[in-house]
Design a protein around this motif. Structure first.
Motif, PDB file in Angstrom:
ATOM      1  N   GLY A  83       0.707  -1.132   0.057  1.00 40.38           N
ATOM      2  CA  GLY A  83       0.126  -0.162   0.070  1.00 40.38           C
ATOM      3  C   GLY A  83       0.821   1.189  -0.089  1.00 40.38           C
ATOM      4  O   GLY A  83       0.108   2.274   0.364  1.00 40.38           O
ATOM      5  N   ARG A  84       2.033   1.094  -0.648  1.00 43.09           N
ATOM      6  CA  ARG A  84       3.054   2.239  -0.392  1.00 43.09           C
ATOM      7  C   ARG A  84       3.026   2.952  -1.867  1.00 43.09           C
ATOM      8  O   ARG A  84       3.131   2.286  -2.697  1.00 43.09           O
ATOM      9  N   LEU A  85       3.176   4.132  -2.116  1.00 43.29           N
ATOM     10  CA  LEU A  85       3.255   4.792  -3.178  1.00 43.29           C
ATOM     11  C   LEU A  85       4.519   5.256  -3.728  1.00 43.29           C
ATOM     12  O   LEU A  85       5.274   5.954  -3.078  1.00 43.29           O
ATOM     13  N   THR A  86       5.064   4.748  -4.605  1.00 44.41           N
ATOM     14  CA  THR A  86       6.295   5.090  -5.120  1.00 44.41           C
ATOM     15  C   THR A  86       6.342   6.395  -5.930  1.00 44.41           C
ATOM     16  O   THR A  86       5.523   6.306  -6.891  1.00 44.41           O
ATOM     17  N   THR A  87       6.986   7.506  -5.514  1.00 39.51           N
ATOM     18  CA  THR A  87       6.661   8.519  -6.156  1.00 39.51           C
ATOM     19  C   THR A  87       7.912   8.853  -7.319  1.00 39.51           C
ATOM     20  O   THR A  87       7.735   9.527  -8.205  1.00 39.51           O
ATOM     21  N   ALA A  88       9.284   8.063  -7.018  1.00 37.09           N
ATOM     22  CA  ALA A  88      10.131   8.129  -7.937  1.00 37.09           C
ATOM     23  C   ALA A  88      11.115   7.154  -7.598  1.00 37.09           C
ATOM     24  O   ALA A  88      11.544   7.089  -6.296  1.00 37.09           O
ATOM     25  N   ALA A  89      11.662   6.161  -8.432  1.00 34.09           N
ATOM     26  CA  ALA A  89      12.335   5.101  -8.165  1.00 34.09           C
ATOM     27  C   ALA A  89      13.765   5.682  -7.643  1.00 34.09           C
ATOM     28  O   ALA A  89      13.975   6.659  -7.794  1.00 34.09           O
ATOM     29  N   PRO A  90      14.432   4.903  -6.492  1.00 33.69           N
ATOM     30  CA  PRO A  90      15.591   5.560  -6.026  1.00 33.69           C
ATOM     31  C   PRO A  90      16.709   5.774  -7.139  1.00 33.69           C
ATOM     32  O   PRO A  90      17.382   6.677  -7.167  1.00 33.69           O
ATOM     33  N   ALA A  91      16.700   5.073  -8.198  1.00 30.71           N
ATOM     34  CA  ALA A  91      17.703   5.114  -9.024  1.00 30.71           C
ATOM     35  C   ALA A  91      17.505   6.663  -9.938  1.00 30.71           C
ATOM     36  O   ALA A  91      18.566   7.194 -10.191  1.00 30.71           O
ATOM     37  N   ALA A  92      16.117   6.870 -10.186  1.00 22.79           N
ATOM     38  CA  ALA A  92      16.065   8.313 -10.682  1.00 22.79           C
ATOM     39  C   ALA A  92      16.483   9.387  -9.809  1.00 22.79           C
ATOM     40  O   ALA A  92      16.961  10.389 -10.269  1.00 22.79           O
ATOM     41  N   GLY A  93      16.343   9.293  -8.437  1.00 26.60           N
ATOM     42  CA  GLY A  93      16.885  10.220  -7.621  1.00 26.60           C
ATOM     43  C   GLY A  93      18.081  10.303  -7.523  1.00 26.60           C
ATOM     44  O   GLY A  93      18.732  11.582  -7.444  1.00 26.60           O
ATOM     45  N   LEU A  94      18.819   9.308  -7.612  1.00 28.06           N
ATOM     46  CA  LEU A  94      20.372   9.267  -7.603  1.00 28.06           C
ATOM     47  C   LEU A  94      20.644   9.846  -8.746  1.00 28.06           C
ATOM     48  O   LEU A  94      21.994  10.751  -8.802  1.00 28.06           O
ATOM     49  N   LYS A  95      20.446   9.317  -9.924  1.00 21.94           N
ATOM     50  CA  LYS A  95      20.751   9.990 -11.155  1.00 21.94           C
ATOM     51  C   LYS A  95      20.501  11.508 -11.447  1.00 21.94           C
ATOM     52  O   LYS A  95      21.450  12.243 -12.075  1.00 21.94           O
ATOM     53  N   ALA A  96      19.422  11.926 -10.675  1.00 24.43           N
ATOM     54  CA  ALA A  96      19.284  13.381 -10.693  1.00 24.43           C
ATOM     55  C   ALA A  96      20.237  14.185 -10.142  1.00 24.43           C
ATOM     56  O   ALA A  96      20.541  15.550 -10.230  1.00 24.43           O
ATOM     57  N   ILE A  97      21.205  13.518  -9.179  1.00 21.06           N
ATOM     58  CA  ILE A  97      22.219  14.292  -8.320  1.00 21.06           C
ATOM     59  C   ILE A  97      23.561  13.669  -9.114  1.00 21.06           C
ATOM     60  O   ILE A  97      24.514  13.910  -8.461  1.00 21.06           O
ATOM     61  N   GLY A  98      23.606  13.121 -10.393  1.00 20.41           N
ATOM     62  CA  GLY A  98      24.975  12.686 -10.939  1.00 20.41           C
ATOM     63  C   GLY A  98      25.347  11.295 -10.354  1.00 20.41           C
ATOM     64  O   GLY A  98      26.687  11.197 -10.843  1.00 20.41           O
ATOM     65  N   ILE A  99      24.723  10.568  -9.591  1.00 17.99           N
ATOM     66  CA  ILE A  99      25.193   9.337  -9.269  1.00 17.99           C
ATOM     67  C   ILE A  99      24.614   8.096 -10.031  1.00 17.99           C
ATOM     68  O   ILE A  99      23.295   7.989 -10.049  1.00 17.99           O
ATOM     69  N   GLU A 100      25.567   7.445 -10.846  1.00 15.94           N
ATOM     70  CA  GLU A 100      24.926   6.215 -11.497  1.00 15.94           C
ATOM     71  C   GLU A 100      25.048   4.915 -10.617  1.00 15.94           C
ATOM     72  O   GLU A 100      26.155   4.499 -10.409  1.00 15.94           O
ATOM     73  N   PRO A 101      23.854   4.399 -10.351  1.00 13.78           N
ATOM     74  CA  PRO A 101      23.936   3.273  -9.471  1.00 13.78           C
ATOM     75  C   PRO A 101      24.897   2.118  -9.821  1.00 13.78           C
ATOM     76  O   PRO A 101      25.555   1.198  -9.099  1.00 13.78           O
ATOM     77  N   ASP A 102      25.204   2.034 -11.229  1.00 16.27           N
ATOM     78  CA  ASP A 102      26.155   0.901 -11.521  1.00 16.27           C
ATOM     79  C   ASP A 102      27.606   1.105 -11.419  1.00 16.27           C
ATOM     80  O   ASP A 102      28.452   0.172 -11.218  1.00 16.27           O
ATOM     81  N   ALA A 103      28.030   2.435 -10.763  1.00 11.06           N
ATOM     82  CA  ALA A 103      29.245   2.901 -10.324  1.00 11.06           C
ATOM     83  C   ALA A 103      29.496   2.897  -9.025  1.00 11.06           C
ATOM     84  O   ALA A 103      30.532   2.927  -8.686  1.00 11.06           O
ATOM     85  N   VAL A 104      28.409   2.920  -8.224  1.00 11.18           N
ATOM     86  CA  VAL A 104      28.343   2.719  -6.625  1.00 11.18           C
ATOM     87  C   VAL A 104      29.090   1.559  -6.190  1.00 11.18           C
ATOM     88  O   VAL A 104      28.925   0.205  -6.576  1.00 11.18           O
ATOM     89  N   GLU A 105      30.150   1.843  -5.447  1.00 11.88           N
ATOM     90  CA  GLU A 105      31.008   0.518  -4.818  1.00 11.88           C
ATOM     91  C   GLU A 105      30.876   0.268  -3.308  1.00 11.88           C
ATOM     92  O   GLU A 105      31.140  -0.580  -2.847  1.00 11.88           O
TER      93      GLU A 105
END
Length: 263
Positions: free
Chosen positions: A65-87
């Protein structure tokens, strides 16, 4: 920016409307709406980026019953973080809203407390009162990472990198850890679910999803001891965080805020 100082961001990814009396152990006399926002956090340094918690997938949120407002990946990419590169991903605890999105960080090492892994794979998970906030697939995914050599365990307090440390507090789960970060405004503590709302710690009234009430109450004291001031503590689900701190950049208002900025 020095090598041991970081920018810190809160990234909202979901929302849930909930009455106030459900947010305090023993209830609350008010019946107004006191919603939860759901966050992941990013710690960005001169040379390294760390993500704190991985959120849940939209299908998991819908089932609860939770509403996703924007996937975490989208928010991270909005500040220049590419999930594939996170170590490095620091998991504060293994509840479904903090440990999902299994494939989001394919290169990352995951930082977890020993006690949390023991808790979510041990005898306490025989009790539905405790298991309801976990997703079995999240736990299985962490076990798989363990056998891939991608889990770093911590026992109590540990330095993750210069200017970043984790600290066991327990309470909400047996192995809950908080994250202390050096920033331009001082030591900020990402409390995660050590305090869901400002009101939980300010009023010393625990959130009702709790494994050990005593540890949760003592955890409020630990938060104050670790942070430069009470105003440097960031609760895990309070929508007010998005009002107290500035947007990371124009256009990200109400979505991504800068926690190392002056309030």
């Amino acid at each position: 920016m020095s090598d041991d100082s970081y920018e810190v961001y809160a990234v909202k990814y979901a929302h849930f409307d909930r009455p106030a009396y459900e947010n305090f152990l023993g209830g609350d006399p008010h019946d107004h709406n006191m919603p939860l926002d759901y966050f992941v956090w990013a710690i960005v340094g001169k040379h390294r980026t760390f993500v704190v918690d991985s959120g849940f997938e939209e299908k998991t949120g819908l089932a609860r019953g939770r509403l996703t407002t924007a996937a975490p990946a989208a928010g991270l990419k909005a500040i220049g973080i590419e999930p594939d590169a996170v170590e490095d991903v620091i998991i504060t605890h293994m509840h479904y809203d903090h440990a999902g999105n299994h494939d989001l960080f394919p290169r990352a090492r995951y930082h977890v407390q020993d006690r949390e892994m023991k808790f979510c794979t041990g005898r306490c998970m025989r009790h539905s009162t405790l298991t309801h906030a976990f997703e079995a697939e999240d736990v299985v995914a962490m076990v798989r990472r363990l056998y891939q050599g991608r889990v770093q365990f911590h026992d109590g307090s540990s330095d993750i990198a210069p200017g970043i440390s984790v600290h066991w507090v327990g309470g909400h789960t047996d192995g809950l850890q908080v994250v202390r970060v050096k920033t331009r405004r001082g030591w900020v503590v990402l409390a995660s679910d050590a305090s869901h709302f400002y009101a939980n710690m300010d009023q010393q009234r625990p959130f009702p999803v709790v494994y050990n009430v005593g540890d949760m109450l003592e955890g409020y004291r630990t938060l104050d001891a670790l942070a430069d001031s009470h105003a440097h503590i960031i609760p895990g689900h309070d929508p007010d965080v998005l009002k107290r701190y500035p947007a990371a950049r124009p256009g990200l208002e109400g979505w991504v805020v800068r926690l190392d900025a002056d309030m």
